[in-house]
Scaffold this active site. Structure first.
Site, mmCIF file in Angstrom:
data_model
loop_
_atom_site.group_PDB
_atom_site.id
_atom_site.type_symbol
_atom_site.label_atom_id
_atom_site.label_comp_id
_atom_site.label_asym_id
_atom_site.label_seq_id
_atom_site.Cartn_x
_atom_site.Cartn_y
_atom_site.Cartn_z
ATOM 1 N N HIS A 508 0.816 -1.214 0.000
ATOM 2 C CA HIS A 508 0.000 0.000 0.000
ATOM 3 C C HIS A 508 0.854 1.271 0.000
ATOM 4 O O HIS A 508 0.318 2.384 -0.097
ATOM 5 C CB HIS A 508 -0.908 0.007 1.235
ATOM 6 C CG HIS A 508 -2.167 0.792 1.060
ATOM 7 N ND1 HIS A 508 -2.397 1.607 -0.039
ATOM 8 C CD2 HIS A 508 -3.272 0.925 1.842
ATOM 9 C CE1 HIS A 508 -3.588 2.186 0.087
ATOM 10 N NE2 HIS A 508 -4.126 1.791 1.224
ATOM 11 N N ASP A 512 -2.595 1.818 -4.394
ATOM 12 C CA ASP A 512 -3.825 2.135 -3.670
ATOM 13 C C ASP A 512 -4.888 1.065 -3.933
ATOM 14 O O ASP A 512 -4.775 0.260 -4.861
ATOM 15 C CB ASP A 512 -4.360 3.499 -4.101
ATOM 16 C CG ASP A 512 -3.439 4.630 -3.687
ATOM 17 O OD1 ASP A 512 -2.736 4.473 -2.664
ATOM 18 O OD2 ASP A 512 -3.405 5.660 -4.392
#
Length: 538
Positions: A508, A512
């Site tokens: 992450h 995204d």
């Protein structure tokens, strides 16, 4: 007025359907939304309800026949004409009764009562309708004329001739049916019944009180037998079970033998299977113990021992911990309908193996779809180098291989340039050489993205760990057939589809959730379209 019922649209790309089962027959009455028939397509097995109420006049498509959407299947009428036509159909039968009576055979038998024998075949009866209406109750014994238990002597025929002519209308149908069963010696009494048929249509027939219990019994019995016959007609196909119900029974472990159906004509429906499964669950503890005791699990020789970690296991452990501590990992999952892929695979796998020497599994399809998706979503294929993001010029796909020594990930170079035959060949070659410990060092390095087939051991899906410096890993679950809701312009329906879960774990820090979703949906759309004919490579 008749209404036509056509095959409705059953899916966006469905153009035809096969009639697998008619639930109603010609002459049956059907209500609005009551199931008429069952239809099977490549996407759905479903029941077609009736849009109108009425009586089925004609079935135009036979069972197991495939027709296009919009084809007229059946015509349904209001059924209002049926009651009016019924008496007209019965009348000719009554009028023809005298012609069928064995009149010529009666003459040799009844020699003594010549006057009565001459009156029996006469067309014009000397008895007027008024005399028939005023006939005394003594005419009741006529119903006993066809009896075979005690035949009447020939010399008594004259005394019975007159009552026969004044027989009440209610006894005529019973006499007409019983007359042919009379023995040959008693042909004369049978012939005397014939005039009763001429009188039967007269509306001035004797009132109901003149009918005795002996007269009513044969007619009531015949009526009861006739009324009971249609009741058992729908049971002719009671043993038929739809594919959906059979699949549901297999999943719940329910035996269809001896199961009583509550559907039309005694058919077994899904509610019957679910109720039988619920009833079986109450006694499951007792029955479940027997298989467990009969089939004991294999005990591993490692049980109760202590062994040192191998060098490979230490490396894997260290890398896993470093990856989890150094990156922000999470997982997104989608469910994909791979029915079209499964159908294509079944059609071409024999030819594919003959030409390439490789078995065609689902994994090459997943690998090809993932490689294409990486080219349009390069962030999933990227790596982190300090404060910069590096986008590699090609997709080097690592394939996770389970070995006795541990998990290894040999790399397929420039994966986006391969077709299905290329993926199948490289996956088979790398997996074999990995398990045989024959890989070169550089074949385990340089991967930019990893594909792990956790479904090969039966898992639906998992949340795989991303190993640095890569940013993502895709896990493919087992492909299973199950009932799902299929929606289209015609509405929702339940269909048996081949389904699989795809789980993407990603870092992450640079990927995204929206990036992961776009990547997964790209793969999902590619697989659900099923257009891989041009990528077979054979």
């Amino acid at each position: 007025m008749s209404e036509s019922v056509s095959l409705p649209a059953l899916g966006e790309s469905v153009t035809e359907g096969t009639v697998t089962r008619w639930l109603k027959q010609v002459g049956d009455r059907v209500e609005v939304d009551e199931p008429l028939l069952e239809v099977s397509t490549d996407k759905v097995d479903t029941e077609i309800p009736s849009p109108v109420a009425g009586v089925i006049e004609e079935i135009l498509v036979a069972e197991d026949e495939t027709v296009e959407v919009g084809t007229v299947l059946v015509t349904i009428g209001s059924g209002a004409e049926a009651p009016a036509e019924a008496p007209a159909a019965d009348a000719p039968a009554a009028e023809e009764a005298p012609a069928e009576a064995p009149v010529p055979e009666a003459a040799p038998v009844a020699e003594a009562p010549a006057p009565a024998a001459e009156q029996a075949p006469a067309v014009e009866s000397p008895v007027t309708p008024a005399e028939v209406a005023a006939a005394p109750a003594e005419s009741a014994p006529v119903a006993e004329v066809p009896s075979t238990d005690a035949p009447a002597p020939a010399e008594e025929a004259p005394t019975e001739a007159a009552p026969t002519e004044t027989a009440p209308t209610e006894s005529a149908p019973a006499e007409a049916e019983a007359a042919p069963a009379a023995p040959a010696p008693d042909a004369a009494p049978v012939a005397e019944v014939a005039p009763a048929a001429e009188v039967a249509p007269a509306p001035e027939a004797a009132p109901a009180p003149a009918v005795s219990a002996e007269q009513a019994a044969p007619a009531a019995t015949a009526s009861a037998e006739t009324a009971e016959a249609p009741v058992t007609a729908p049971d002719a196909h009671a043993g038929y079970v739809t594919p959906l119900v059979r699949k549901l029974a297999n999943e719940h472990g329910v035996s269809l033998d001896g199961l009583t159906g509550t559907g039309v004509g005694g058919r077994i429906r899904k509610q019957d299977v679910l109720e039988a499964s619920s009833a079986a669950d109450t006694s499951a503890p007792e029955s479940a113990e027997t298989p467990a005791a009969a089939e004991a699990p294999e005990v591993s020789p490692l049980r109760g021992t202590t062994v040192p970690m191998s060098r490979l296991r230490k490396v894997i452990a260290e890398r896993a911990v470093i990856s989890m501590q150094s990156s922000a990992q999470l997982t997104s999952v989608v469910e994909v309908d791979v029915t079209l892929v499964a159908n294509l695979r079944n059609r071409v796998k024999a030819d594919f193996q003959a030409k390439t020497g490789q078995k065609l599994s689902f994994l090459p399809f997943f690998a090809l779809a993932a490689a294409e998706a990486l080219t349009t979503n390069p962030i999933i294929n990227a790596t982190i180098d300090g404060d910069t993001i590096v986008y590699p010029p090609q997709e080097n796909m690592a394939i996770a291989v389970d070995t006795e020594r541990g998990l290894l990930t040999p790399v397929i170079r420039d994966a986006a340039s391969l077709d299905l035959a290329g993926f199948a060949a490289q996956i088979a070659d790398l997996a074999a050489r990995t398990r045989e410990n024959k890989l070169k060092p550089d074949e385990l390095a340089g991967g930019t993205f990893t594909l792990t087939n956790t479904g090969s051991r039966g898992a639906l899906f998992d949340t795989p760990i991303v190993f640095l410096p890569q940013s993502a890993i895709l896990g493919t679950g087992i492909v299973v057939k199950k009932p799902v809701v299929v929606s289209d312009a015609a509405g929702d329906a339940i269909a048996i589809r081949s389904m699989v879960y795809l789980a993407l774990s990603y870092d992450h820090r640079i990927v995204d959730g929206a990036d992961a979703a776009r990547f997964l949906v790209t793969i999902k759309n590619r697989l659900e379209a099923g257009a891989f004919e041009g990528n077979l490579g054979i």
